[in-house]
Design an enzyme around this catalytic site. Sequence first.
Site, mmCIF file in Angstrom:
data_model
loop_
_atom_site.group_PDB
_atom_site.id
_atom_site.type_symbol
_atom_site.label_atom_id
_atom_site.label_comp_id
_atom_site.label_asym_id
_atom_site.label_seq_id
_atom_site.Cartn_x
_atom_site.Cartn_y
_atom_site.Cartn_z
ATOM 1 C CB VAL A 1 -0.944 0.000 1.229
ATOM 2 C CG1 VAL A 1 -1.698 1.334 1.326
ATOM 3 C CG2 VAL A 1 -1.926 -1.162 1.148
ATOM 4 C CG ASP B 1 9.301 -0.252 5.939
ATOM 5 O OD1 ASP B 1 8.235 -0.419 5.325
ATOM 6 O OD2 ASP B 1 9.783 -1.113 6.700
ATOM 7 N NE ARG C 1 9.320 -3.723 3.051
ATOM 8 C CZ ARG C 1 8.609 -4.359 2.120
ATOM 9 N NH1 ARG C 1 8.755 -5.669 1.961
ATOM 10 N NH2 ARG C 1 7.760 -3.706 1.360
ATOM 11 C CB THR D 1 -8.156 -2.197 6.889
ATOM 12 O OG1 THR D 1 -7.924 -1.911 5.510
ATOM 13 C CG2 THR D 1 -9.594 -2.636 7.081
ATOM 14 C CB CYS E 1 -8.407 -7.116 1.913
ATOM 15 S SG CYS E 1 -7.318 -5.707 1.650
ATOM 16 N NE ARG F 1 0.395 -8.966 2.178
ATOM 17 C CZ ARG F 1 -0.037 -7.724 1.972
ATOM 18 N NH1 ARG F 1 -0.077 -6.859 2.959
ATOM 19 N NH2 ARG F 1 -0.448 -7.360 0.773
#
Length: 431
Positions: free
Chosen positions: A20, A38, A43, A123, A263, A334
């Site tokens: 995202v 991050d 990464r 979320t 999600c 995931r």
Amino acid sequence: MYDKLLRKEATLAVIGLGYVGLPIALEFAKQLKVIGFDINAGRVAQMKQGIDPSGELEKKDFEGCDITFTDSLEVLRQAQFYIVAVPTPIDEHAQPDLKPLLGASSSVGKVLKKGDYVVFESTVYPGCTEEDCIPVMEKLSGLKFPNDFKVGYSPERINPGDKEHTLRRIVKVVSGNDEEALETVAKVYELVVDAGVHRASSIRVAEAAKIIENTQRDVNIALMNELSMIFDRMSINTYEVLEAAGTKWNFLKFSPGLVGGHCIGVDPYYLTYKAKELGYDAKVILSGRTTNDNMGAYIARKTVQMMIKKGKDVARSRVLVMGATFKENVEDIRNSKVADVIQELKNFSVNVDIIDPHADSDELHHEYGFRLTPNDDVRTDYDAVIVAVSHLPYAAKDEAYFQSITSENAVLVDIKGLYRGKMKELQYWSL
């Protein structure tokens, strides 16, 4: 704030650079001065080299962007407009795991200054931003909300692997703690969303809108999965039924299958958690979750039953599972429910090989305890093949291919119905 961002007198920061956060950060960096933050230094090092660790973006997507990648809070402190886009997973008890979100709120709180903006994209259940995140930022910053800083919520709508429904092409829901915050947040996002923004009346409305988007899909897919189990007992192909029913103008087109990912398989639990906290038992939502969570085991048991009927010795049998990611044509593993299929097969003492053109073997081992089988080690005597994910390379496979890798009286399980009507000799089954 908006004008300062445009003139690059203020800096926008994105906290959390996964599926995202990174696309959002790079899109803003084409027009604004951006800090990409991050906590994973490895990464960050990759992104500094123009590499997306998630495998979604190409090197050219990093070009022409005014962005600084960092894991340093001192660098993050230079920003004035913060966007939090960290994961919100569930724990082993299907309860919301807010550690990443509260950790990000803590990081922002340590660098927050008077007049700054913080927008959450993760979320969550309705009320989480105001009840859980803001207090953390107040405590660590010494500032008071809403007088000293503004807060907004704009739920992410990133769909891994989807090149059509991208950030610019999807209407963005935005919200703010007051009218000034709402308009500022809306104008900032309008810079990168060509489809426009929808101004929600409150942060809680925006949070609730996000959570029901995926809950609605989850419940509908659960219905399809339950129908597939009923139709299987009637020897009716579910996809043929859906094809016929789909000719009606208002029939909603959902398909049965494994429901994983970050999600649909997770978000409903945030809503049911909050509902239970308020004294309400969300029966329909939880029923759908139970159905979908059990599909992996159901598919494995069905495979074993078919092998037994074909005279196979289950304990000595070998099954090839094709596909391990949570959906087709992505690297994302995931919450992949393919892992449930594999675990249930192993519970029956079945020997399982797994292949996937996109997944990373080390990541699968770290997450689920199994590795991919090298392509050179794919056998020619599998007692069953389960096509679990409809990756593009699999679509071209024909019956001759499956016959070349299977033993006599083998079973082909086609979860997504890729080969419906194409198998004439192999024992074939799909949802």
